[in-house]
Design an enzyme around this catalytic site. Structure first.
Site, PDB file in Angstrom:
ATOM      1  N   THR A  28       0.827  -1.206   0.000  1.00 51.25           N
ATOM      2  CA  THR A  28       0.000   0.000   0.000  1.00 51.25           C
ATOM      3  C   THR A  28       0.861   1.256   0.000  1.00 51.25           C
ATOM      4  O   THR A  28       0.722   2.128  -0.853  1.00 51.25           O
ATOM      5  CB  THR A  28      -0.916   0.006   1.248  1.00 51.25           C
ATOM      6  OG1 THR A  28      -1.662  -1.212   1.247  1.00 51.25           O
ATOM      7  CG2 THR A  28      -1.861   1.175   1.222  1.00 51.25           C
ATOM      8  N   LYS A  83       4.809   3.941  18.297  1.00 55.61           N
ATOM      9  CA  LYS A  83       4.845   5.367  17.970  1.00 55.61           C
ATOM     10  C   LYS A  83       5.186   6.196  19.202  1.00 55.61           C
ATOM     11  O   LYS A  83       5.913   7.176  19.118  1.00 55.61           O
ATOM     12  CB  LYS A  83       3.512   5.784  17.357  1.00 55.61           C
ATOM     13  CG  LYS A  83       3.297   5.110  16.000  1.00 55.61           C
ATOM     14  CD  LYS A  83       1.847   5.204  15.545  1.00 55.61           C
ATOM     15  CE  LYS A  83       1.640   4.438  14.237  1.00 55.61           C
ATOM     16  NZ  LYS A  83       0.205   4.267  13.935  1.00 55.61           N
TER      17      LYS A  83
END
Lengths: 425, 425
Positions: free
Chosen positions: A13, A204
């Site tokens: 993607t 993250k």
């Protein structure tokens, strides 16, 4: 004008997005960076499949063809996963190639080694796309906010869980139902564990804390708790308390150390993060000079992620042109301790099913009191069949005090069940 | 380790913030930038007054003492106004000094000349603080979002007017009353013209459009309309329509040219900009890859603005250290036309006081219809003393068609008054 040759590793993607966007901006890049670009090679697993998405003559399944091609100066790693991505990047940096990566798993666990390798070899190693997709956040932290001591970073950094919680909130769905919708619409993967258990957000948080606080935090340092235990009833109570429930990544730079954690949290309706809906992400930052700032946008997806990757590529092109590669590398110049979850203070929302008889509340209050837990709000409801629902919001308390109180409560006979425990901002 | 000497021009609110913040970060700057700093000189008007805020031996009233001191490499202009700031910066750049400026007035009118001068002399000229104070926006546009074609920039970029509109909305105040409160609390200046008439926001729009669209837009190109005509009644109608009223800076990159304008606007409650309250600022950006992104924070104030200035200073230090000053200068490599307001399409909200008798509405609808204006919503209210209040929301229409219709309406006898005309997002 010089032409810089670029290789992509991966054409999934994100890789496809990067390929499209580099092609789309090809004509304009010389104006931006003073050099031309050419996509030289794309590493794929299956050439037939990949040929539907990109020019077949660029495709290869052989890493050697890329790493041994001295004419390639920039390598864009968008294959994901720890290996072979990690070894490829290490080898690329070792051979003086500049690297852009969107690989949060890798950077949150092995970022230090990669950044050191980049430094040794005077290379750029950039990874804006690894945190919050298209949202500019790492470069703003490293450059625009460099004058600040950053004390708080809080973010909705996982779109899947934010989509699920938004559905549960706006359409009164239970978790399983909302997860099914998320899968159907492509917001959740077939195995959604990394998203719903907070691992993705935890990676993250590790990266954000490292950059924001200038001190290494790795994924293993981050406490993670997911959203699979959140119920429609919790959300209803949150609403009653003027709050919404979000899965937050939280990093704090306190005097006693860094806190790094991911867990669901009740946040007030009027907090800027409360209105971040569906698959959007946002990162809220507090610094001693800038005060509160927030960065909002799409945290995933083909083109938003490609936006971040191509931004990094253009920066590298400029650095090559100006001969200043490596200008901003590792910024972890401190060595701060990371606190364990036991030592972290939170407010808690908890929901108890208790026997509806005199004295029970006094017992509960007594247990909390003797464990340094103050109660700030209490709602009692639905007394029927001799059983009542008790919703309690505590004041700030250290995790281990709270857990001690909880252990005692869970052993008390009038307490049938502790159904929910959620932190409160 | 090299020591870079820095001079400040001005020691007002922002100058004082920059002085404090540079002192506060002094010990840490070598870790960030690889060089030490020293504040060498501060240009002030009144030494006695300034000595209360900064070390007296740094103060001077003589520009020559700064510009002729070859040991000073970085000049931070925080005095404001076109002159003498403009000449000082020009001279500084001409003599190879790197400059940071927070001066939106100057950059929005004479940015091109200053950037060209910087380029000629291989100098950095940075001005992150000139737009939206502490919010990182210019560097993200130039770097992080460089892979995008930016098509829309929309922002709440003036804290004074946002504070006034928030007060009017939340506490049902009229404009004059809210302005008085803003003055009292220091959010509005004694002469608030530049803020409430949209000039301040217009300067920021010029800078944002130039950087976002890579084509020069100056303040004179920006259509500005302020908030002094907004009434509590308008805000009440907006609420009824599910909207809030904000003073928006709008820049669009369309196929027929750039739009750059500042005016009040009805925006839907659930738009991310709608929840930006009080003196906060936010800039919303749409790009072809990143999709929607938003940057939120404090758009003014001593320390938030200093945060942006010091971020620029640290970037210059790094550039000096890496010998790549001038790396990212003027990025206006296109030459796109700027549209006049006449050619811009908007939706409009308008409020008419009309005679309450049959046929009036048909007349009004007829005038709109023959001028290419479609009506999308209509609310009629308060019929008394033979007079009714008519609130109309139109579909998208070109400004000149709308103005033609309005001229005819204003001349019609059943229309007593056109009380409000506000654009709708």
């Amino acid at each position: 004008m010089k032409t810089i040759r670029i290789a992509l590793l991966g054409l999934g993607t994100v890789g496809t997005g990067v390929y499209k966007l580099l092609e789309r901006r090809k004509e304009e890049i010389p104006d931006k960076a003073g050099v031309k670009i050419e996509i030289a090679r794309i590493l794929v697993r299956d050439i037939e499949k990949a040929a539907k998405k990109a020019d077949r003559k660029l495709l290869t399944t052989d890493w050697k063809e890329i790493i041994e091609d001295e004419s390639i100066s920039v390598i864009v790693e968008v294959m994901g996963g720890l290996e072979p991505a990690g070894s490829y990047i290490m080898e690329a940096l070792g051979r003086g190639r500049h690297v852009v990566s969107a690989n949060k798993d890798l950077i949150a666990s092995r970022g230090q080694g990669l950044l050191e390798k980049a430094k040794e070899n005077h290379c750029d190693f950039l990874f804006e796309a690894a945190v919050a997709g298209g949202i500019p956040i790492l470069r703003p932290l490293k450059q625009c906010l460099a004058g600040n001591e950053i004390t708080d970073i809080m973010g909705i950094v996982n779109g899947t869980t934010n989509f699920i919680l938004s559905k549960m909130t706006d359409e009164n769905m239970e978790f399983d139902e909302a997860l099914a919708v998320a899968k159907e619409l492509g917001y959740a993967e077939a195995d959604p564990t990394a998203d719903i258990e907070g691992y993705d957000a935890g990676r993250k948080v590790a990266i954000l804390a490292s950059i924001g606080f200038h001190s290494r935090v790795v994924f293993d340092d981050v406490y993670t708790e997911g959203i699979s235990a959140i119920t429609a009833r919790d959300i209803e109570y949150a609403r009653e308390l003027g709050c919404v429930i979000k899965l937050l990544g939280v990093a704090k730079n306190t005097e006693t150390g860094i806190e790094a954690r991911v867990h669901p949290m009740l946040i007030p309706d009027d907090h800027p993060l409360a209105s971040v809906k569906d698959a959007f992400n946002a990162v809220f930052v507090h610094g001693d000079a800038v005060d509160d700032a927030m960065f909002y946008g799409r945290g995933a997806g083909e083109m938003p992620t490609a936006s971040a990757v191509v931004g990094d590529v253009i920066d590298i092109l400029r650095d090559i042109q100006w001969n200043c590669c490596g200008r901003i590398g590792c910024s972890c110049y401190k060595n701060l301790p990371v606190k364990t979850i036991q030592d972290i203070e939170s407010k808690y929302f908890l929901l108890l099913d208790v026997e509806d008889r005199p004295g029970v509340l006094a017992n509960i209050a007594g247990v909390f009191g003797s464990n340094a837990v103050s109660i700030s709000k209490l709602i009692q409801k639905n007394a029927k069949d001799g059983c009542a629902e008790l919703a309690i919001v505590t004041d700030l308390v250290k995790e281990y005090h709270f857990r001690d109180a909880l252990t005692i409560l869970e052993g008390m006979s009038p307490i049938r069940k502790v159904s929910s425990i959620i932190r409160v901002l």
